[in-house]
Design an enzyme around this catalytic site. Sequence first.
Site, PDB file in Angstrom:
ATOM      1  N   ASN A   1      52.773  22.706 -19.611  1.00  0.00           N
ATOM      2  CA  ASN A   1      51.832  23.055 -20.684  1.00  0.00           C
ATOM      3  C   ASN A   1      52.454  23.960 -21.758  1.00  0.00           C
ATOM      4  O   ASN A   1      51.866  24.149 -22.827  1.00  0.00           O
ATOM      5  CB  ASN A   1      50.556  23.703 -20.117  1.00  0.00           C
ATOM      6  CG  ASN A   1      49.607  22.714 -19.468  1.00  0.00           C
ATOM      7  OD1 ASN A   1      48.916  23.042 -18.499  1.00  0.00           O
ATOM      8  ND2 ASN A   1      49.551  21.495 -19.973  1.00  0.00           N
TER       9      ASN A   1
ATOM     10  N   ASP B   1      40.721  19.226 -15.946  1.00  0.00           N
ATOM     11  CA  ASP B   1      41.213  18.593 -17.170  1.00  0.00           C
ATOM     12  C   ASP B   1      40.049  18.206 -18.092  1.00  0.00           C
ATOM     13  O   ASP B   1      38.954  17.923 -17.619  1.00  0.00           O
ATOM     14  CB  ASP B   1      42.047  17.350 -16.804  1.00  0.00           C
ATOM     15  CG  ASP B   1      42.971  16.916 -17.921  1.00  0.00           C
ATOM     16  OD1 ASP B   1      43.116  17.663 -18.917  1.00  0.00           O
ATOM     17  OD2 ASP B   1      43.545  15.814 -17.809  1.00  0.00           O
TER      18      ASP B   1
HETATM   19  C1  IPE Z   1      47.209  19.104 -16.038  1.00  0.00           C
HETATM   20  O1  IPE Z   1      46.526  18.715 -17.195  1.00  0.00           O
HETATM   21  C2  IPE Z   1      47.378  20.585 -16.015  1.00  0.00           C
HETATM   22  C3  IPE Z   1      46.151  21.366 -15.856  1.00  0.00           C
HETATM   23  C4  IPE Z   1      44.949  20.894 -15.670  1.00  0.00           C
HETATM   24  C5  IPE Z   1      46.323  22.785 -15.885  1.00  0.00           C
HETATM   25  P1  IPE Z   1      47.298  18.193 -18.484  1.00  0.00           P
HETATM   26  O2  IPE Z   1      46.258  17.879 -19.488  1.00  0.00           O
HETATM   27  O3  IPE Z   1      48.348  19.153 -18.881  1.00  0.00           O
HETATM   28  O4  IPE Z   1      47.993  16.870 -17.933  1.00  0.00           O
HETATM   29  P2  IPE Z   1      48.576  15.593 -18.691  1.00  0.00           P
HETATM   30  O5  IPE Z   1      49.502  16.108 -19.743  1.00  0.00           O
HETATM   31  O6  IPE Z   1      47.403  14.886 -19.296  1.00  0.00           O
HETATM   32  O7  IPE Z   1      49.225  14.792 -17.613  1.00  0.00           O
HETATM   33  C1  IPE Z   2      42.801  21.263 -19.216  1.00  0.00           C
HETATM   34  O1  IPE Z   2      42.238  20.737 -20.373  1.00  0.00           O
HETATM   35  C2  IPE Z   2      43.225  22.700 -19.389  1.00  0.00           C
HETATM   36  C3  IPE Z   2      44.691  22.906 -19.465  1.00  0.00           C
HETATM   37  C4  IPE Z   2      45.590  21.987 -19.233  1.00  0.00           C
HETATM   38  C5  IPE Z   2      45.141  24.248 -19.785  1.00  0.00           C
HETATM   39  P1  IPE Z   2      43.146  20.135 -21.524  1.00  0.00           P
HETATM   40  O2  IPE Z   2      43.487  21.220 -22.481  1.00  0.00           O
HETATM   41  O3  IPE Z   2      44.292  19.387 -20.969  1.00  0.00           O
HETATM   42  O4  IPE Z   2      42.114  19.144 -22.206  1.00  0.00           O
HETATM   43  P2  IPE Z   2      42.401  17.674 -22.737  1.00  0.00           P
HETATM   44  O5  IPE Z   2      43.024  16.915 -21.614  1.00  0.00           O
HETATM   45  O6  IPE Z   2      43.324  17.813 -23.910  1.00  0.00           O
HETATM   46  O7  IPE Z   2      41.052  17.161 -23.107  1.00  0.00           O
HETATM   47 MG    MG Z   3      44.531  17.486 -20.362  1.00  0.00          MG
END
Ligand code: IPE
Ligand code: IPE
Ligand code: MG
Length: 245
Positions: free
Chosen positions: A69, A21
Amino acid sequence: MSPTNTPGPASVPAHVAVIMDGNGRWAQARGLPRTAGHKQGAEAVRRTLIGAGDLGIKYLTLFGFSAENWRRPESEISALMGLLRIYLRSEIAELHSRGARVRVIGDMSRFAPDITAMIAQAEDLTRHNTAINLTIALNYGGRQEITAAARTLAQEAAAGRLDPKAINEALFETCLTTAGMPDPDLLIRTSGEQRVSNFLLWQCAYAEMIFTDTLWPDFDRHHLEEAIVEFNRRQRRFGAVAGAR
Ligand code: IPE
Ligand code: IPE
Ligand code: MG
């Protein structure tokens, strides 16, 4: 980290799962589009896989895209799919040469046919590799996985092929996408968020959880080693009493 406190093979968790993340925040902090963070995140996947292999970790499971997502803007989703294509095209040969067995868990039905074909090829090519098991969770949700397992068992029971009394944890596990894999010993989440976000809900029942402020694109072997050192400071009790015989 000094070489003296580098974890030895005996203290290395068999299965490490990672919620990767913070890609978006990494990019935003640099005034870049979120996609730049995802691109950099792919480099962190590479480093982590190599580091995990060197450390003797046998199972590495990475959360790449959650079932939730899809709620992101269309432009970000299509950029992520583009990066997934590039990753699959460029990395599979190397993963194979490193002896990695690649598996993807999650619902593939929403992915473009060229992507699912590449995934199937990668799984097939690396099927007999044993150095490390790399599992990538794509369009994965723990609740969806558990629901699907329940549905499968219910169908078997309704068809008269399964006595409901025979349903136990071991049988349930065989219906999960991770069937046959050990449960994660260690779950790492980057970016400072402290939640599970629907990842491996069943499997992480007794995983040690480590939350690090490091954003995923900055994650490297050093952070992985640090997490393992912290893991070794934990006392796992699995419901029992410490030191009891
Ligand atoms: C969890 O991260 C999913 C992945 C790392 C692929 P998100 O960024 O989607 O999670 P939330 O929405 O902050 O809980
Ligand atoms: C994790 O990084 C990757 C995916 C969930 C695909 P994020 O895209 O959630 O990054 P933040 O949490 O918005 O910084
Ligand atoms: Mg994230």
